[in-house]
Motif scaffolding. Structure first.
Motif, short mmCIF file in Angstrom:
data_model
loop_
_atom_site.label_atom_id
_atom_site.label_comp_id
_atom_site.label_asym_id
_atom_site.label_seq_id
_atom_site.Cartn_x
_atom_site.Cartn_y
_atom_site.Cartn_z
N GLN A 1 -13.04 -2.96 9.80
CA GLN A 1 -12.55 -2.33 8.57
C GLN A 1 -13.72 -1.81 7.74
N GLU B 1 -9.47 2.74 7.73
CA GLU B 1 -8.09 2.87 8.23
C GLU B 1 -8.01 3.27 9.70
N HIS C 1 -6.83 -0.30 13.48
CA HIS C 1 -5.43 -0.73 13.39
C HIS C 1 -5.31 -2.17 13.91
N ASN D 1 -6.05 -2.64 7.67
CA ASN D 1 -4.86 -1.87 8.02
C ASN D 1 -4.08 -2.62 9.10
#
Ligand code: XMP
Length: 329
Positions: A43, A48, A51, A79
């Motif tokens: 992250q 983003e 995942h 995310n």
């Protein structure tokens, strides 16, 4: 000279160079320290475009899916997609009464299936508004996992089929990204603290992929899951309250598939037996049972019998490893 700050900077730079400006990465998280630290690192590196996927397999600890979601999403800005596949897992576990390895296989295979479906869905959504395809799979593999999967070629490999390493299918055609593969557990914890991951997550006891399914001896039904979960929650809550959580390496409540007689109030009851298990170990290859004092065990036992419907007796497992294993199945 190696410092944590330097490691973070270098690893973030390496990840960015590897996946490029548009590359997307997917990875399963469990709520454990390794996958959370790996996810937080991703992250930080690509935001983003990473995942995270949490598969609720119906045999996580009490309230776990919800808690992990809160910590990772609101707390860490990851995310995250949570997939509730409890019913699919539980329906496949139905009828398996006497075969722990079958439980592991069913859960492992169902996990792969659900993860693949989710990956496809996320890929469709991600590629519609961003350019890159998902090409990368994140794994929270540590250095000891790497060593173990190389050296465990003998019969010991088949004692139990763990699916932490290499557990995802090759036909997904994803390249592996393993930012923790040179780290030991204590370094991962330090890194986690450095990245702002909450203390209770950083120090969490390990939890097996097949979850409490291998702590319910016998058939896994929704009712058995409820009992095992509630008893486990009380045990861990008391271990924490007594300030013992970090001294104990791993602890849990297991549910035995037998009934015993007890008296509750004025009634004679016939209900199930909970077995508590807690061990101290440095490497999980050998382990000693933890010598709680009597007053502690008395309190836990009283709480479980009083608060968990369907239980009238609690026993403490005093088997070391070897000859026992840490898990009971
Ligand atoms: P045992 O029971 O073999 O456990 O003494 C040693 C450590 O491994 C964990 N364990 C598993 N982890 N999938 C996992 O991801 C599994 O099937 C599995 N079986 C055991 C166990 O919790 C302990 O930390």
């Amino acid at each position: 000279d190696w410092t944590m700050g330097k490691f973070v900077d270098q690893e973030i730079a390496r990840i960015r160079a590897l996946v490029g400006e548009k590359g997307q990465v997917i990875g399963a998280v469990s709520g454990g320290v390794d996958s959370t630290v790996a996810a937080k690192l991703m992250q930080e590196a690509i935001g983003e475009r990473f995942h995270a996927v949490l598969v609720d397999n119906g045999v996580l600890r009490l309230n776990e899916a919800k808690q992990v979601k809160e910590t990772l999403t609101a707390g860490l800005g990851i995310n995250l997609t949570v997939v509730d596949a409890s019913e699919r897992f539980l329906s496949r576990l139905k009828g398996i009464t006497d075969d722990p390895e079958k439980k592991r296989k069913v859960i492992g295979n169902t996990f792969i299936e659900v993860f693949q479906e989710t990956a496809k869905k996320i890929a469709r959504e991600a590629t519609s508004d961003r350019a890159g395809e998902i090409e990368w799979l994140l794994q929270g593999t540590l250095y000891p996992d790497v060593i173990e999967s190389i050296s465990f070629k003998g019969p010991s490999a088949t004692i139990k089929t763990h699916h932490n390493v290499g557990g995802l299918p090759k036909d997904m055609n994803l390249k592996l990204i393993e930012p923790l593969r040179e780290l030991f557990k204590d370094e991962v914890r330090e890194l986690g603290t450095n990245l702002g991951i909450p203390e209770d997550l950083v120090w969490r006891h390990p939890f097996p992929g097949p979850g409490i399914a291998i702590r319910i001896l016998g058939e896994v039904t929704p009712e058995q899951v409820r009992i095992a979960r509630e008893a486990d929650y009380i045990f861990i809550e008391e271990i924490k309250a007594a300030g013992l959580y970090r001294k104990v390496s791993q602890a849990f409540a297991a549910l035995l598939p037998v009934k015993a007689v007890g008296v509750m109030g004025d009634n004679r009851v016939h209900a199930q037996v909970i077995a508590l298990r807690a061990v101290e170990t440095s490497d999980f290859m050998t382990a000693d049972w933890y010598p709680f004092d009597g007053a502690f065990l008395k309190k836990v036992s009283r709480r479980i019998v009083n608060e968990v419907d369907g239980v009238c007796r609690v026993v403490y497992d005093i088997t070391s490893k070897p000859p026992g294993t840490i898990e009971m199945e």
